[in-house]
Design a protein around this motif. Structure first.
Motif, mmCIF file in Angstrom:
data_model
loop_
_atom_site.group_PDB
_atom_site.id
_atom_site.type_symbol
_atom_site.label_atom_id
_atom_site.label_comp_id
_atom_site.label_asym_id
_atom_site.label_seq_id
_atom_site.Cartn_x
_atom_site.Cartn_y
_atom_site.Cartn_z
ATOM 1 N N THR A 121 37.850 15.471 11.389
ATOM 2 C CA THR A 121 38.632 16.558 11.832
ATOM 3 C C THR A 121 39.502 16.492 12.876
ATOM 4 O O THR A 121 40.482 16.623 13.029
ATOM 5 C CB THR A 121 37.895 17.866 11.854
ATOM 6 O OG1 THR A 121 37.203 18.115 10.272
ATOM 7 C CG2 THR A 121 38.711 19.067 12.279
ATOM 8 N N SER A 122 38.811 15.780 13.932
ATOM 9 C CA SER A 122 39.359 15.829 15.541
ATOM 10 C C SER A 122 40.490 14.779 15.403
ATOM 11 O O SER A 122 41.762 15.072 15.899
ATOM 12 C CB SER A 122 38.404 15.531 16.260
ATOM 13 O OG SER A 122 37.495 16.685 16.581
ATOM 14 N N ALA A 123 40.090 13.701 14.712
ATOM 15 C CA ALA A 123 41.272 12.565 14.605
ATOM 16 C C ALA A 123 42.350 13.053 13.585
ATOM 17 O O ALA A 123 43.347 12.571 14.065
ATOM 18 C CB ALA A 123 40.357 11.345 14.030
ATOM 19 N N SER A 124 41.722 13.644 12.837
ATOM 20 C CA SER A 124 43.218 14.161 11.816
ATOM 21 C C SER A 124 43.973 15.301 12.579
ATOM 22 O O SER A 124 45.321 15.048 12.460
ATOM 23 C CB SER A 124 42.843 14.822 10.445
ATOM 24 O OG SER A 124 41.971 13.871 9.569
ATOM 25 N N ARG A 125 43.475 16.015 13.413
ATOM 26 C CA ARG A 125 44.138 16.790 14.169
ATOM 27 C C ARG A 125 44.926 16.269 15.381
ATOM 28 O O ARG A 125 46.073 16.646 15.616
ATOM 29 C CB ARG A 125 43.252 18.092 14.972
ATOM 30 C CG ARG A 125 42.828 18.969 13.898
ATOM 31 C CD ARG A 125 41.976 19.994 14.450
ATOM 32 N NE ARG A 125 41.367 20.816 13.370
ATOM 33 C CZ ARG A 125 40.391 21.769 13.570
ATOM 34 N NH1 ARG A 125 39.573 21.630 14.540
ATOM 35 N NH2 ARG A 125 40.093 22.475 12.448
ATOM 36 N N ALA A 126 44.243 15.293 15.874
ATOM 37 C CA ALA A 126 45.104 14.418 16.909
ATOM 38 C C ALA A 126 46.343 13.589 16.390
ATOM 39 O O ALA A 126 47.246 13.706 17.025
ATOM 40 C CB ALA A 126 44.024 13.273 17.451
ATOM 41 N N CYS A 127 46.113 13.058 15.115
ATOM 42 C CA CYS A 127 47.124 12.561 14.164
ATOM 43 C C CYS A 127 48.370 13.603 14.067
ATOM 44 O O CYS A 127 49.410 13.488 14.339
ATOM 45 C CB CYS A 127 46.516 12.067 13.179
ATOM 46 S SG CYS A 127 47.791 10.994 11.908
ATOM 47 N N ALA A 128 47.830 14.824 13.605
ATOM 48 C CA ALA A 128 48.725 15.904 13.232
ATOM 49 C C ALA A 128 49.396 16.288 14.500
ATOM 50 O O ALA A 128 50.656 16.861 14.418
ATOM 51 C CB ALA A 128 47.978 17.160 12.686
ATOM 52 N N ALA A 129 48.912 16.316 15.642
ATOM 53 C CA ALA A 129 49.536 16.900 16.955
ATOM 54 C C ALA A 129 50.826 15.859 17.402
ATOM 55 O O ALA A 129 51.678 16.300 18.046
ATOM 56 C CB ALA A 129 48.515 16.682 18.030
ATOM 57 N N LEU A 130 50.730 14.557 16.642
ATOM 58 C CA LEU A 130 51.988 13.907 17.118
ATOM 59 C C LEU A 130 52.992 13.805 16.163
ATOM 60 O O LEU A 130 53.911 13.238 16.408
ATOM 61 C CB LEU A 130 51.282 12.439 17.160
ATOM 62 C CG LEU A 130 50.052 11.905 17.858
ATOM 63 C CD1 LEU A 130 49.720 10.763 17.890
ATOM 64 C CD2 LEU A 130 50.214 12.225 19.480
ATOM 65 N N ASP A 131 53.177 14.839 15.090
ATOM 66 C CA ASP A 131 54.389 14.951 14.316
ATOM 67 C C ASP A 131 55.382 15.336 15.079
ATOM 68 O O ASP A 131 55.265 16.358 16.091
ATOM 69 C CB ASP A 131 53.980 16.052 13.238
ATOM 70 C CG ASP A 131 53.260 15.501 11.894
ATOM 71 O OD1 ASP A 131 53.471 14.130 11.751
ATOM 72 O OD2 ASP A 131 52.483 16.152 11.186
ATOM 73 N N HIS A 132 56.547 14.904 14.720
ATOM 74 C CA HIS A 132 57.640 15.458 15.425
ATOM 75 C C HIS A 132 58.313 16.625 14.913
ATOM 76 O O HIS A 132 58.563 16.698 13.604
ATOM 77 C CB HIS A 132 58.704 14.288 15.379
ATOM 78 C CG HIS A 132 58.402 12.980 16.260
ATOM 79 N ND1 HIS A 132 57.862 11.839 15.561
ATOM 80 C CD2 HIS A 132 58.058 12.761 17.378
ATOM 81 C CE1 HIS A 132 57.719 10.785 16.268
ATOM 82 N NE2 HIS A 132 57.697 11.468 17.456
#
Length: 132
Positions: A121-132
């Motif tokens: 969950t946290s790694a996925s959220r970090a990944c999603a936070a980088l969306d432009h």
């Protein structure tokens, strides 16, 4: 200090991991086995390499953020299960049967636990936070 938030390194350099928790962990894992040394080298390369935002997203997913569990975290769990099972690790076959069963069970639990979607969950959220 440089950067708009006063947290960036001089000349926007990638900071070295040596005097960090990651660096300490990598040092503690030295010389256990050539395979572990290769993993350490890969982690150090990933930590010191300069990445684009898109590459960072892919790395976060590949390390521990894949929604379907196709990531390094799952691979490590699967490797632990393989090494702990006498069916796939002949070195364990000389142990008493109860030890073989317990090792295999604990290895399976490790793989099962590391495949838990909640761990991603946290790694996925970090990944999603980088969306432009």
């Amino acid at each position: 200090m440089t950067g708009p938030h006063h947290v960036h390194t001089e000349h926007n350099a990638v900071p070295n991991v040596d005097e960090t928790d990651l660096g300490d962990t990598l040092a503690d894992l030295a010389d256990i086995h050539a395979g572990i040394d290769l993993i350490r080298d890969g982690i150090r390369l990933l930590a010191h390499d300069r990445h684009a935002v898109g590459t960072t997203q892919v790395l976060l997913a590949a390390l521990a953020g894949s929604p379907d569990g196709t990531d390094v975290l799952a691979a490590i769990g699967q490797l632990v299960a393989r090494l702990a099972d006498p069916d796939t690790n002949p070195a364990l076959r000389s142990l008493p049967h109860h030890q073989q069963k317990e090792a295999a069970h604990q290895g399976w639990l490790t793989a099962h636990n590391l495949n838990d979607p909640e761990l991603r969950t946290s790694a996925s959220r970090a990944c999603a936070a980088l969306d432009h």
